[in-house]
Design an enzyme around this catalytic site. Structure first.
Site, PDB file in Angstrom:
ATOM      1  N   ASN A  43       1.098  -0.985   0.310  1.00 42.86           N
ATOM      2  CA  ASN A  43       0.032  -0.251  -0.096  1.00 42.86           C
ATOM      3  C   ASN A  43       0.721   1.423   0.097  1.00 42.86           C
ATOM      4  O   ASN A  43       1.429   1.674   1.503  1.00 42.86           O
ATOM      5  CB  ASN A  43      -0.870  -0.320   1.245  1.00 42.86           C
ATOM      6  CG  ASN A  43      -2.199   0.838   1.569  1.00 42.86           C
ATOM      7  OD1 ASN A  43      -1.504   2.014   0.604  1.00 42.86           O
ATOM      8  ND2 ASN A  43      -2.353   1.300   2.611  1.00 42.86           N
ATOM      9  N   TRP A  44       0.794   2.245  -1.304  1.00 40.95           N
ATOM     10  CA  TRP A  44       2.200   2.664  -0.916  1.00 40.95           C
ATOM     11  C   TRP A  44       1.322   4.475  -0.997  1.00 40.95           C
ATOM     12  O   TRP A  44       2.090   5.318  -0.749  1.00 40.95           O
ATOM     13  CB  TRP A  44       2.293   3.083  -2.918  1.00 40.95           C
ATOM     14  CG  TRP A  44       3.128   2.248  -3.180  1.00 40.95           C
ATOM     15  CD1 TRP A  44       3.108   1.212  -2.997  1.00 40.95           C
ATOM     16  CD2 TRP A  44       3.785   2.299  -4.651  1.00 40.95           C
ATOM     17  NE1 TRP A  44       4.182   0.227  -4.156  1.00 40.95           N
ATOM     18  CE2 TRP A  44       3.872   1.009  -5.237  1.00 40.95           C
ATOM     19  CE3 TRP A  44       3.636   3.122  -5.683  1.00 40.95           C
ATOM     20  CZ2 TRP A  44       4.939   0.420  -6.199  1.00 40.95           C
ATOM     21  CZ3 TRP A  44       3.915   2.590  -6.456  1.00 40.95           C
ATOM     22  CH2 TRP A  44       4.391   1.653  -7.534  1.00 40.95           C
ATOM     23  N   LYS A  45      -0.296   3.757  -0.425  1.00 46.10           N
ATOM     24  CA  LYS A  45      -0.386   5.078   0.666  1.00 46.10           C
ATOM     25  C   LYS A  45      -0.243   6.531  -0.583  1.00 46.10           C
ATOM     26  O   LYS A  45      -0.492   6.644  -1.357  1.00 46.10           O
ATOM     27  CB  LYS A  45      -0.484   5.959   2.280  1.00 46.10           C
ATOM     28  CG  LYS A  45      -0.509   4.484   2.768  1.00 46.10           C
ATOM     29  CD  LYS A  45       0.018   4.542   4.591  1.00 46.10           C
ATOM     30  CE  LYS A  45      -0.426   3.050   5.012  1.00 46.10           C
ATOM     31  NZ  LYS A  45      -0.063   3.401   6.667  1.00 46.10           N
ATOM     32  N   HIS A  81     -10.156   1.321   4.464  1.00 46.06           N
ATOM     33  CA  HIS A  81      -7.863   1.377   5.756  1.00 46.06           C
ATOM     34  C   HIS A  81      -8.535   2.283   6.787  1.00 46.06           C
ATOM     35  O   HIS A  81      -9.483   2.493   6.666  1.00 46.06           O
ATOM     36  CB  HIS A  81      -7.749   1.815   4.572  1.00 46.06           C
ATOM     37  CG  HIS A  81      -6.084   1.418   4.813  1.00 46.06           C
ATOM     38  ND1 HIS A  81      -5.856   2.947   5.756  1.00 46.06           N
ATOM     39  CD2 HIS A  81      -4.822   0.908   5.190  1.00 46.06           C
ATOM     40  CE1 HIS A  81      -3.879   2.197   6.200  1.00 46.06           C
ATOM     41  NE2 HIS A  81      -3.627   1.708   5.663  1.00 46.06           N
ATOM     42  N   GLU A 133      -6.654   4.352   7.178  1.00 40.17           N
ATOM     43  CA  GLU A 133      -6.550   6.322   7.693  1.00 40.17           C
ATOM     44  C   GLU A 133      -7.954   6.320   6.636  1.00 40.17           C
ATOM     45  O   GLU A 133      -8.304   7.432   7.163  1.00 40.17           O
ATOM     46  CB  GLU A 133      -5.194   5.883   6.461  1.00 40.17           C
ATOM     47  CG  GLU A 133      -4.099   5.953   6.876  1.00 40.17           C
ATOM     48  CD  GLU A 133      -2.994   5.471   6.672  1.00 40.17           C
ATOM     49  OE1 GLU A 133      -3.291   5.422   5.010  1.00 40.17           O
ATOM     50  OE2 GLU A 133      -1.913   5.102   7.575  1.00 40.17           O
ATOM     51  N   GLU A 187      -5.437  -5.191  10.290  1.00 34.62           N
ATOM     52  CA  GLU A 187      -4.593  -4.036  10.474  1.00 34.62           C
ATOM     53  C   GLU A 187      -4.575  -3.129  11.827  1.00 34.62           C
ATOM     54  O   GLU A 187      -5.306  -2.433  11.978  1.00 34.62           O
ATOM     55  CB  GLU A 187      -4.316  -2.983   9.644  1.00 34.62           C
ATOM     56  CG  GLU A 187      -4.444  -3.748   8.289  1.00 34.62           C
ATOM     57  CD  GLU A 187      -3.619  -2.485   7.390  1.00 34.62           C
ATOM     58  OE1 GLU A 187      -3.016  -2.572   6.635  1.00 34.62           O
ATOM     59  OE2 GLU A 187      -4.128  -2.244   6.964  1.00 34.62           O
ATOM     60  N   GLY A 202       2.350   2.483  10.997  1.00 31.90           N
ATOM     61  CA  GLY A 202       3.398   3.451  10.964  1.00 31.90           C
ATOM     62  C   GLY A 202       3.588   3.619  11.709  1.00 31.90           C
ATOM     63  O   GLY A 202       4.380   4.881  12.137  1.00 31.90           O
ATOM     64  N   SER A 214       2.864  -2.125  10.132  1.00 30.18           N
ATOM     65  CA  SER A 214       4.698  -2.140  10.715  1.00 30.18           C
ATOM     66  C   SER A 214       5.206  -3.244  10.858  1.00 30.18           C
ATOM     67  O   SER A 214       6.200  -3.817  10.788  1.00 30.18           O
ATOM     68  CB  SER A 214       4.969  -1.554  11.933  1.00 30.18           C
ATOM     69  OG  SER A 214       3.970   0.010  12.457  1.00 30.18           O
ATOM     70  N   GLY A 232       3.108  -1.099   4.837  1.00 32.18           N
ATOM     71  CA  GLY A 232       2.800   0.098   3.759  1.00 32.18           C
ATOM     72  C   GLY A 232       3.965   0.843   3.347  1.00 32.18           C
ATOM     73  O   GLY A 232       4.926   0.483   2.863  1.00 32.18           O
ATOM     74  N   GLY A 233       4.932   1.506   5.044  1.00 31.16           N
ATOM     75  CA  GLY A 233       6.327   2.076   4.887  1.00 31.16           C
ATOM     76  C   GLY A 233       6.927   1.400   4.060  1.00 31.16           C
ATOM     77  O   GLY A 233       7.680   1.567   2.599  1.00 31.16           O
TER      78      GLY A 233
END
Ligand code: PGA
Length: 253
Positions: A9-11, A97, A99, A169, A175, A215, A236-237
């Site tokens: 997930n590149w956000k 998600h 966010e 999640e 994050g 994470s 993600g990151g």
């Protein structure tokens, strides 16, 4: 057998050039395993989806969107529909998600409509669920995850629900660098599978892939994947770095 699934997930990151470069590096580096021993998908921002889909057309890395609207067309300024995403080469879409739930304010009901619209539009939704830290600390994890699952899948037949992947999640792990331990994650994944069996049947529960996210990094991915009910990872990151993401893919394959 549930095939492992690693999703990146590149956000709201990358630009036109870096999104294509990242996608190409991931695709060429994973060509021996992607599509065979592991499903791989990347989720770029909307505006780069088509570029990335084109760059990946000769590879077995799928493309997904980070969100979708619940109507197929019409006067919904700023929104993007499932048929549009399908049209430019998307296979998957994230729904709910954390966010979107906690920063943008999406409700369970809206997320349910998005999941249903995604399936109708020919996309494979990944329904994200997970509790806040305050909810975990007050022992509400099970209740929150059950509510999000029940409302997220409301009204879906077993046939439609079989198109859905679940991603657990925990919000406190996203994050933050604070991953759930493999045992904490396994506990909730098993709960999710039990809920699916109760809502539908044991076959659907056994066949549904449940991903962990929050994470995920190279140094914890293998331990997470070693758990019985963890079928994949939503990253993600670490998915923004091709080498890290490729190493995570290999650890899951
Ligand atoms: P993270 O994000 O790996 O950066 O914690 C995961 C996600 O939000 O899907």
């Amino acid at each position: 057998m549930r095939k492992p699934f690693v999703a990146g997930n590149w956000k709201m990151n990358t630009d036109s050039r870096s999104s294509v470069n990242l996608a190409k590096r991931i695709a060429s580096g994973s060509s021996e395993v992607a599509g065979h021993s592991v499903s791989v998908a990347v989720f770029p921002p909307f505006v780069y989806l088509e570029l990335v889909a084109k760059a990946l057309s000769a590879f077995s890395v799928a493309v997904g969107a980070q969100d979708v609207y619940c109507e197929s067309k019409g006067a919904f300024t700023g929104e993007v529909s499932s048929p549009m995403l399908k049209d430019i080469g998307c296979t998957y879409v994230l729904c709910g998600h954390s966010e979107r739930r906690h920063v943008i304010g999406e409700t369970d009901e809206l997320i349910n409509r998005k999941v249903a619209a995604a399936i109708t539009g020919g996309l494979l939704p990944i329904l994200c669920v997970g509790e806040l830290l305050s909810e975990r600390d007050s022992s509400q994890t099970e209740q929150v995850v059950a509510r999000q699952l029940k409302s997220g899948l409301a009204g879906l037949s077993a046939e439609k629900a079989s198109a859905v992947t679940i991603a657990y999640e925990p919000v406190w792990a996203i994050g933050t660098g604070r991953t759930a331990t493999p045992q904490q994650a396994q506990e909730v994944h098993q709960l999710v599978r039990n809920f699916l069996a109760a809502m539908y049947d044991s076959q659907l529960a056994q066949e549904t892939r449940i991903l962990y996210g929050g994470s995920v990094k190279l140094d914890n991915s293998a331990d997470l994947m070693g758990q019985q009910d963890i079928d994949g990872l939503l990253v993600g990151g670490a998915s923004l770095n091709a080498d890290d993401f490729l190493a995570i893919i290999r650890s899951a394959a």
